[in-house]
Design a protein around this motif. Structure first.
Motif, short mmCIF file in Angstrom:
data_model
loop_
_atom_site.label_atom_id
_atom_site.label_comp_id
_atom_site.label_asym_id
_atom_site.label_seq_id
_atom_site.Cartn_x
_atom_site.Cartn_y
_atom_site.Cartn_z
N LEU A 83 -98.07 -64.30 2.76
CA LEU A 83 -98.10 -65.71 3.19
C LEU A 83 -98.37 -66.57 2.27
O LEU A 83 -97.97 -67.67 2.27
CB LEU A 83 -99.07 -65.87 4.29
N THR A 84 -98.95 -66.23 0.84
CA THR A 84 -99.30 -67.14 -0.16
C THR A 84 -98.51 -66.77 -1.44
O THR A 84 -98.78 -67.52 -2.53
CB THR A 84 -100.72 -66.98 -0.51
N SER A 85 -97.40 -66.04 -1.35
CA SER A 85 -96.56 -65.74 -2.56
C SER A 85 -95.77 -66.56 -3.13
O SER A 85 -94.87 -67.53 -2.18
CB SER A 85 -95.69 -64.26 -2.49
N ALA A 86 -95.36 -66.64 -4.30
CA ALA A 86 -94.55 -67.62 -4.90
C ALA A 86 -93.12 -67.04 -4.76
O ALA A 86 -93.03 -65.72 -4.49
CB ALA A 86 -94.79 -67.87 -6.37
N ALA A 87 -92.04 -68.06 -5.12
CA ALA A 87 -90.90 -67.51 -4.97
C ALA A 87 -90.27 -66.45 -6.04
O ALA A 87 -89.39 -65.63 -5.44
CB ALA A 87 -89.84 -68.92 -5.32
N SER A 88 -91.11 -66.17 -7.08
CA SER A 88 -90.98 -64.99 -7.62
C SER A 88 -91.16 -63.79 -7.27
O SER A 88 -91.00 -62.75 -7.64
CB SER A 88 -91.65 -65.44 -9.05
N ASP A 89 -91.95 -63.96 -5.93
CA ASP A 89 -92.59 -62.64 -5.52
C ASP A 89 -92.19 -62.48 -3.86
O ASP A 89 -92.71 -62.96 -2.98
CB ASP A 89 -94.12 -62.41 -5.46
N VAL A 90 -90.72 -61.82 -3.61
CA VAL A 90 -90.31 -61.86 -2.44
C VAL A 90 -90.33 -60.43 -1.89
O VAL A 90 -90.79 -60.46 -0.59
CB VAL A 90 -88.62 -62.14 -2.64
N ILE A 91 -90.20 -59.42 -2.75
CA ILE A 91 -90.39 -58.16 -1.90
C ILE A 91 -90.17 -57.35 -3.21
O ILE A 91 -89.42 -57.57 -4.10
CB ILE A 91 -89.39 -57.92 -0.95
N ASP A 92 -90.88 -55.92 -3.27
CA ASP A 92 -90.59 -55.18 -4.10
C ASP A 92 -89.14 -54.66 -4.33
O ASP A 92 -88.68 -54.09 -3.11
CB ASP A 92 -91.34 -53.79 -3.86
N PRO A 93 -88.53 -54.72 -5.32
CA PRO A 93 -86.98 -54.21 -5.71
C PRO A 93 -86.92 -52.81 -5.30
O PRO A 93 -85.54 -52.60 -5.12
CB PRO A 93 -86.86 -54.62 -7.12
N SER A 94 -87.74 -51.98 -5.09
CA SER A 94 -87.64 -50.78 -4.48
C SER A 94 -87.16 -50.49 -3.04
O SER A 94 -86.31 -49.86 -2.33
CB SER A 94 -88.82 -49.86 -4.44
N LEU A 166 -85.05 -49.34 2.77
CA LEU A 166 -84.52 -48.03 3.19
C LEU A 166 -85.17 -47.07 2.22
O LEU A 166 -84.72 -45.86 2.27
CB LEU A 166 -83.07 -47.95 3.05
N HIS A 167 -86.20 -47.56 1.52
CA HIS A 167 -86.68 -46.48 0.33
C HIS A 167 -87.18 -45.15 0.87
O HIS A 167 -87.35 -44.22 -0.02
CB HIS A 167 -87.36 -47.26 -0.50
N TYR A 213 -81.08 -42.75 6.51
CA TYR A 213 -80.04 -43.06 5.66
C TYR A 213 -80.67 -42.85 4.19
O TYR A 213 -81.82 -43.09 4.08
CB TYR A 213 -79.71 -44.41 5.62
N ASN A 214 -80.11 -41.89 3.52
CA ASN A 214 -80.46 -41.46 1.95
C ASN A 214 -80.14 -42.40 1.06
O ASN A 214 -79.14 -42.42 0.63
CB ASN A 214 -80.15 -40.12 1.77
N LEU A 215 -80.87 -43.04 0.66
CA LEU A 215 -80.76 -44.22 -0.52
C LEU A 215 -80.40 -43.64 -1.80
O LEU A 215 -79.83 -44.27 -2.62
CB LEU A 215 -82.00 -45.07 -0.55
N TYR A 216 -80.74 -42.38 -1.97
CA TYR A 216 -80.66 -41.78 -3.26
C TYR A 216 -79.51 -40.64 -3.54
O TYR A 216 -79.43 -40.12 -4.66
CB TYR A 216 -82.09 -41.08 -3.72
N ALA A 217 -78.73 -40.81 -2.41
CA ALA A 217 -77.60 -39.80 -2.59
C ALA A 217 -76.19 -40.03 -3.05
O ALA A 217 -74.99 -39.61 -3.04
CB ALA A 217 -77.10 -39.28 -0.84
N GLY A 218 -76.29 -41.35 -3.68
CA GLY A 218 -75.10 -42.02 -4.25
C GLY A 218 -74.12 -42.45 -3.45
O GLY A 218 -72.85 -42.68 -3.84
#
Ligand code: NAG
Ligand code: CU
Length: 232
Positions: A83-94, A166-167, A213-218
């Motif tokens: 609730l208090t994060s800045a625009a640079s902190d949206v979600i972990d890229p994973s 989907l990680h 869904y397997n995110l790591y299967a290419g």
């Protein structure tokens, strides 16, 4: 000892930057017209009522505000890690996966739980073979831009922003669902078309190809879960 300490620290840092919340609409204050949760964690049971507008492990705060939105205009849903994060902190890229938006017509947006039928999808951003909707959301500083259909009836709606991470989705019930509901009043809609609708819970199954869904299967393709997008 030293190695295990730094591994623990790395794990703590990575989980601290995970998760996300749709915190505000059209540049409003956090939680003003959007039912925000006290905690940024996911819902993982698609058959739970908490899949609709969050809740359960993440209790949400009621808001008396109903935000006026012109039919045919764009609405901006802002996503932040907390609730208090800045625009640079949206979600972990994973946390790669699709970003979506749904609407449901209601008689009182401040009171309706959203549970049940009446939902239609107005936007989805899945996977183009290279980049995911979540990656585009991070590039846009957490702002999801959706068009409110011009042809729907005016009146009060819930606007449900949703993101699926989907990680861990290669395991049953491993997909992480993040969603909040905004309370809006659509003005100026032509009411010339009535959307087909689905129910929440109900629209998703744990075994849908876009949920288990397997995110790591290419894989180069991805089927976004839920109905097709309603268009005027
Ligand atoms: C929604 O908009 C209509 C048309 O402007 C207005 O009459 C009504 O009072 C509004 N309702 C809310 C809850 O804002
Ligand atoms: Cu997370």
């Amino acid at each position: 000892m030293k190695i295990s300490t730094s591994l623990t620290l790395a794990a703590a840092i990575s989980s601290a930057s995970a998760h996300t919340i749709f915190v505000s609409l059209n540049g409003g204050a956090v939680g003003d017209g959007v039912r925000v949760p006290s905690y940024d964690g996911p819902i993982t049971d698609v058959s739970s009522n908490n899949i609709v507008c969050n809740g359960g492990p993440n209790p949400t705060t009621a808001t008396s505000k109903v935000i006026t939105v012109q039919a045919g205009s764009t609405a901006k849903l802002t996503w932040r890690h907390t609730l208090t994060s800045a625009a640079s902190d949206v979600i972990d890229p994973s946390h790669k996966g699709p970003v979506m938006a749904y609407m449901k017509k209601v008689s009182d947006a401040t009171k309706d739980s959203g549970v049940g039928g009446g939902w239609f999808k107005i936007q989805q951003d899945g996977f183009d073979g290279t980049k995911w909707g979540v990656e585009r959301l991070i590039s846009a500083s957490g702002v999801q831009t959706v068009t409110i259909p011009q042809c729907i009836a005016p009146g009060q709606y819930l606007l449900r922003g949703e993101l699926i991470a989907l990680h861990g989705a290669q395991n049953a019930n491993g997909a992480q669902f993040y969603m909040e509901c905004a309370q809006i009043n659509v003005t100026g809609g032509s009411a010339s078309k009535t959307p087909a609708t689905v129910s929440f819970p109900g629209a998703y199954k744990a075994t849908d190809p876009g949920i288990l869904y397997n995110l790591y299967a290419g894989q180069k393709t991805y089927t976004v879960p839920g109905p097709s997008v309603f268009t005027c």
